[in-house]
Write an enzyme that holds these catalytic residues in place. Sequence first.
Site, PDB file in Angstrom:
ATOM      1  N   LYS A  35      11.877 -34.437  15.935  1.00  9.56           N
ATOM      2  CA  LYS A  35      11.181 -35.732  15.974  1.00  9.56           C
ATOM      3  C   LYS A  35      12.175 -36.861  16.264  1.00  9.56           C
ATOM      4  CE  LYS A  35      11.643 -36.117  10.941  1.00  9.56           C
ATOM      5  NZ  LYS A  35      10.929 -35.993   9.651  1.00  9.56           N
ATOM      6  N   ARG A 131       3.694 -39.237  -1.218  1.00  5.22           N
ATOM      7  CA  ARG A 131       3.512 -39.951   0.046  1.00  5.22           C
ATOM      8  C   ARG A 131       2.227 -39.453   0.685  1.00  5.22           C
ATOM      9  NH1 ARG A 131       8.428 -39.336   4.229  1.00  5.22           N
ATOM     10  NH2 ARG A 131       7.485 -37.283   4.333  1.00  5.22           N
ATOM     11  N   TYR A 255      33.182 -62.705  13.164  1.00  6.23           N
ATOM     12  CA  TYR A 255      32.139 -63.630  12.729  1.00  6.23           C
ATOM     13  C   TYR A 255      32.229 -63.903  11.233  1.00  6.23           C
ATOM     14  CZ  TYR A 255      29.683 -63.414  17.187  1.00  6.23           C
ATOM     15  OH  TYR A 255      29.348 -63.520  18.510  1.00  6.23           O
ATOM     16  N   MET A 303      28.003 -57.484  18.119  1.00  2.00           N
ATOM     17  CA  MET A 303      27.008 -56.780  18.926  1.00  2.00           C
ATOM     18  C   MET A 303      27.655 -55.734  19.827  1.00  2.00           C
ATOM     19  SD  MET A 303      24.132 -58.387  21.483  1.00  2.00           S
ATOM     20  CE  MET A 303      23.365 -59.452  20.302  1.00  2.00           C
TER      21      MET A 303
HETATM   22  C1  LIG Z   1      11.652 -34.876   9.020  1.00  2.00           C
HETATM   23  C2  LIG Z   1      11.041 -33.764   8.256  1.00  2.00           C
HETATM   24  C3  LIG Z   1      11.767 -32.591   7.992  1.00  2.00           C
HETATM   25  C4  LIG Z   1      13.235 -32.436   8.345  1.00  2.00           C
HETATM   26  O1  LIG Z   1      14.015 -33.045   7.353  1.00  2.00           O
HETATM   27  P1  LIG Z   1      15.620 -32.931   7.339  1.00  2.00           P
HETATM   28  O2  LIG Z   1      15.981 -33.587   6.066  1.00  2.00           O
HETATM   29  O3  LIG Z   1      16.100 -33.651   8.529  1.00  2.00           O
HETATM   30  O4  LIG Z   1      15.934 -31.486   7.373  1.00  2.00           O
HETATM   31  C5  LIG Z   1      11.110 -31.564   7.364  1.00  2.00           C
HETATM   32  N1  LIG Z   1       9.817 -31.672   6.978  1.00  2.00           N
HETATM   33  C6  LIG Z   1       9.091 -32.786   7.189  1.00  2.00           C
HETATM   34  C7  LIG Z   1       7.678 -32.844   6.738  1.00  2.00           C
HETATM   35  C8  LIG Z   1       9.682 -33.869   7.822  1.00  2.00           C
HETATM   36  O5  LIG Z   1       8.971 -34.984   8.028  1.00  2.00           O
END
Ligand SMILES: *Cc1c(COP(=O)(O)O)cnc(C)c1O
Length: 372
Positions: A35, A131, A255, A303
């Site tokens: 993802k 969640r 800065y 930046m």
């Molecule tokens: C992003 C995600 C993972 C992967 O998590 P990592 O900590 O990067 O291994 C696994 N399961 C779900 C539901 C996620 O959203």
Amino acid sequence: MGRPANATIDLDALRHNYRVAQQLSGNGQAIAVVKADAYGHGAIACATALADIASGFAVACIEEALELRAAGIRQPVLLLEGFYDAVELNNIDEYQLDIVIHHQYQVDALLSYTFKNPIRVWLKMDSGMGRVGFAPEVYRSVWEQVNSHQSVRDIVLMTHFACADEVENAHARHQLETFNEHTMGLPGDRSLCNSAALVALSEARGQWNRPGLLLYGVSPFPESCNVLPELKPVMELSSAIISIKEVPAGSSVGYGSQWIASRPTRLGVVAMGYADGYPRHAANGTPVLINGHKVPLVGRVSMDMLTVDLTGVTDVKIGDRSVLWGKGLSINEVAEGANTIPYQLLCNLNRVPVHYNEELERALSNSDSLAV
Ligand SMILES: *Cc1c(COP(=O)(O)O)cnc(C)c1O
């Protein structure tokens, strides 16, 4: 040549890390989480590089999934939040995507949809993440509802841990007990583990594990907890020194004039800034690797540039390569210096050209012919 800032992605390291995840999974499978553009590494490149060894891929949304299908990825692709809108079911059906179901509105939409192809559902329990997911008490009755749809080929029993990266924390164990209690006797594969749980909570390993971060060669644990020495970092973020000068004690840098030299200082400037994804909040002292020396960041990150203290380092000159994270400098150290997590640093990568090792570039230039 232009600006020397670059991210290089080592796909062989990615494949190596995937094999580590596969070994940790034992008799189960490791579904590669790609993802958010594979945590900034390039989803198509990474999925293509893993296509012949990975059991499947997981993404956050239909847009990410369709991108993989268009690039010729034929393995199972799981939507980690399922669908947001019932209209997505047409594409889910056509491209044969796996979906998470975490809420009743999704169950209702599923039950009123007629699929052309069988579908695999990952039914999510909220065992303590707080969640998304069904409460443990209703999980079994939701399972019955989903299972009543004649197109549902199988149901993977799924949950997600809140604290698996805190090895001493009992919460993950409680979640595991809750999950086991409320899925007892239900048929189907199980899927619980993210990277941290896959490493630290072996009892939670199931038929399908969901490693993300560790595939990219980054430990899901703090720097002090070096449990995975065999991982190889996949991304190297690097640039070069574009200025070196000696400044007297009392000189301010950057800065806000927030850093003041306490002694005569050899000051280096690296062409890397927060527009590239380097964290602006990195504290003084956050390490930068230059010619094998770890030197401290000083002053605020701008930046396009950042400044380092090269005092006492005599073999550094203009043009020398500077590694912000990668081999020799763990991204966890930088995350610690910026009071954040490596996930965020990787996902925030921006502007810098991304290069892949040769094998990968070749595979990608052929990928047009694989498009579905
Ligand atoms: C992003 C995600 C993972 C992967 O998590 P990592 O900590 O990067 O291994 C696994 N399961 C779900 C539901 C996620 O959203």
